[in-house]
Write a protein that holds these residues in place. Structure first.
Motif, mmCIF file in Angstrom:
data_model
loop_
_atom_site.group_PDB
_atom_site.id
_atom_site.type_symbol
_atom_site.label_atom_id
_atom_site.label_comp_id
_atom_site.label_asym_id
_atom_site.label_seq_id
_atom_site.Cartn_x
_atom_site.Cartn_y
_atom_site.Cartn_z
ATOM 1 N N GLN A 45 0.812 -1.214 0.000
ATOM 2 C CA GLN A 45 0.000 0.000 0.000
ATOM 3 C C GLN A 45 0.850 1.270 0.000
ATOM 4 O OE1 GLN A 45 -3.082 0.087 3.011
ATOM 5 N NE2 GLN A 45 -3.419 -2.112 2.881
ATOM 6 N N GLY A 46 2.162 1.091 0.017
ATOM 7 C CA GLY A 46 3.032 2.256 0.113
ATOM 8 C C GLY A 46 4.047 2.354 -1.000
ATOM 9 N N THR A 47 5.217 1.774 -0.790
ATOM 10 C CA THR A 47 6.327 1.948 -1.734
ATOM 11 C C THR A 47 6.201 1.078 -2.982
ATOM 12 O OG1 THR A 47 7.657 0.250 -0.623
ATOM 13 C CG2 THR A 47 7.880 2.525 0.167
ATOM 14 N N GLU A 48 5.293 0.103 -2.976
ATOM 15 C CA GLU A 48 5.009 -0.808 -4.098
ATOM 16 C C GLU A 48 6.016 -1.945 -4.231
ATOM 17 O OE1 GLU A 48 4.525 1.465 -7.657
ATOM 18 O OE2 GLU A 48 2.587 2.296 -7.027
ATOM 19 N N THR A 49 7.290 -1.687 -3.985
ATOM 20 C CA THR A 49 8.285 -2.759 -4.059
ATOM 21 C C THR A 49 9.184 -2.712 -2.827
ATOM 22 O OG1 THR A 49 10.003 -1.464 -5.189
ATOM 23 C CG2 THR A 49 8.330 -2.544 -6.573
ATOM 24 N N VAL A 50 9.789 -3.851 -2.524
ATOM 25 C CA VAL A 50 10.718 -3.916 -1.391
ATOM 26 C C VAL A 50 11.962 -3.081 -1.687
ATOM 27 C CG1 VAL A 50 12.110 -5.443 0.048
ATOM 28 C CG2 VAL A 50 9.864 -6.192 -0.737
ATOM 29 N N GLU A 51 12.354 -3.026 -2.965
ATOM 30 C CA GLU A 51 13.511 -2.207 -3.345
ATOM 31 C C GLU A 51 13.256 -0.732 -3.027
ATOM 32 O OE1 GLU A 51 13.725 -5.993 -5.461
ATOM 33 O OE2 GLU A 51 12.124 -4.500 -5.235
ATOM 34 N N ASN A 52 12.050 -0.273 -3.352
ATOM 35 C CA ASN A 52 11.696 1.114 -3.040
ATOM 36 C C ASN A 52 11.638 1.332 -1.528
ATOM 37 O OD1 ASN A 52 11.486 1.755 -5.735
ATOM 38 N ND2 ASN A 52 9.254 1.568 -5.807
ATOM 39 N N LEU A 53 11.168 0.313 -0.823
ATOM 40 C CA LEU A 53 11.107 0.402 0.637
ATOM 41 C C LEU A 53 12.505 0.557 1.219
ATOM 42 C CD1 LEU A 53 9.628 0.225 3.342
ATOM 43 C CD2 LEU A 53 9.735 -2.280 3.158
ATOM 44 N N ALA A 54 13.448 -0.236 0.712
ATOM 45 C CA ALA A 54 14.829 -0.148 1.189
ATOM 46 C C ALA A 54 15.403 1.242 0.930
ATOM 47 C CB ALA A 54 15.682 -1.210 0.503
ATOM 48 N N ALA A 55 15.125 1.783 -0.254
ATOM 49 C CA ALA A 55 15.626 3.115 -0.600
ATOM 50 C C ALA A 55 15.018 4.179 0.308
ATOM 51 C CB ALA A 55 15.314 3.428 -2.064
ATOM 52 N N GLU A 56 13.733 4.035 0.608
ATOM 53 C CA GLU A 56 13.058 5.015 1.464
ATOM 54 C C GLU A 56 13.600 4.973 2.890
ATOM 55 O OE1 GLU A 56 8.709 4.947 3.163
ATOM 56 O OE2 GLU A 56 8.659 5.900 1.184
#
Length: 222
Positions: free
Chosen positions: A199-210
């Motif tokens: 529901q947020g960053t869409e991917t785990v990669e984006n989550l790691a970057a955030e």
């Protein structure tokens, strides 16, 4: 010598006036009475009143009979608008209270619809905040004990400070995060709170970057 005596006299008068003002201020007297009920130091009230003008109320542990928050007294709660202009003052207040054995944290997130609420809890253990707020993911069959265990596990990997919590969310600020460990940590967090990516960053990669960029995590289970 006369100048020194005059200076000391002025300091005494100013201190006396301030003390008298505190004694006569009905709002402070109400706050002090609440602090006495909770066995909180008056210095906590004094520190809060440097920034808080609204009502300071009593906050009881959530789901006390279910969660077993024995040993934790009620907290102080109040509305506080933390923004870019006063965020440094908020951090100074949080640090000062922590040195006195009290933890300041966000206790109610209202997403701009009305002021958020913050609380002060008498404890040196930040995980008591999770226990006090009975944070859980009931919709995912995640208990408060499960969240406590997982947060301890994450903390052992990457130390953080718990900066907020309510019945179904917790906010933390990471002290640091090695870029080489970001993906592993993000995957661990995703398994614990899949909504972060779904529901947020869409991917785990984006989550790691955030996480690397903000050093913050807002975990929720609604």
């Amino acid at each position: 010598m006369n100048k020194i005596l005059l200076s000391l006299s002025l300091v005494s008068v100013m201190y006396g006036c301030n003390a008298a003002g505190r004694e006569k201020n009905p709002l402070l007297q109400k706050d002090y009475a609440l602090a006495d009920t909770l066995h909180y130091d008056h210095t906590v009230i004094d520190a809060l009143r440097e920034s808080i003008s609204g009502n300071i109320s009593r906050l009881a542990p959530a789901l006390h009979e279910v969660n077993g928050t024995g040993g934790l007294t009620d907290a102080l709660q109040f509305e506080y608008d933390v923004n870019a202009d006063n965020s440094s003052d908020y951090e100074k207040l949080r640090t000062a209270l922590k040195k006195q054995g009290y933890l300041l944290f966000k206790s109610e997130e209202n997403f701009g619809t009305k002021p958020d609420k913050y609380a002060v809890l008498k404890t040196n253990n930040q995980f008591d905040i999770i226990r006090f707020r009975a944070t859980n993911g009931a919709n995912y069959d995640i208990t408060n004990d499960s969240i406590m265990r997982k947060l301890h596990h994450l903390y052992d990997k990457e130390p953080f400070e718990i900066t907020g919590a309510d019945i179904d969310w917790v906010e933390v600020h990471l002290n640091k995060l090695n870029p080489a460990d970001a993906m592993t940590f993000a995957n661990d967090v995703y398994e614990f709170c899949p909504d972060l990516a779904e529901q947020g960053t869409e991917t785990v990669e984006n989550l790691a970057a955030e996480i690397l960029e903000t050093k913050q995590l807002f975990l929720w289970w609604d």
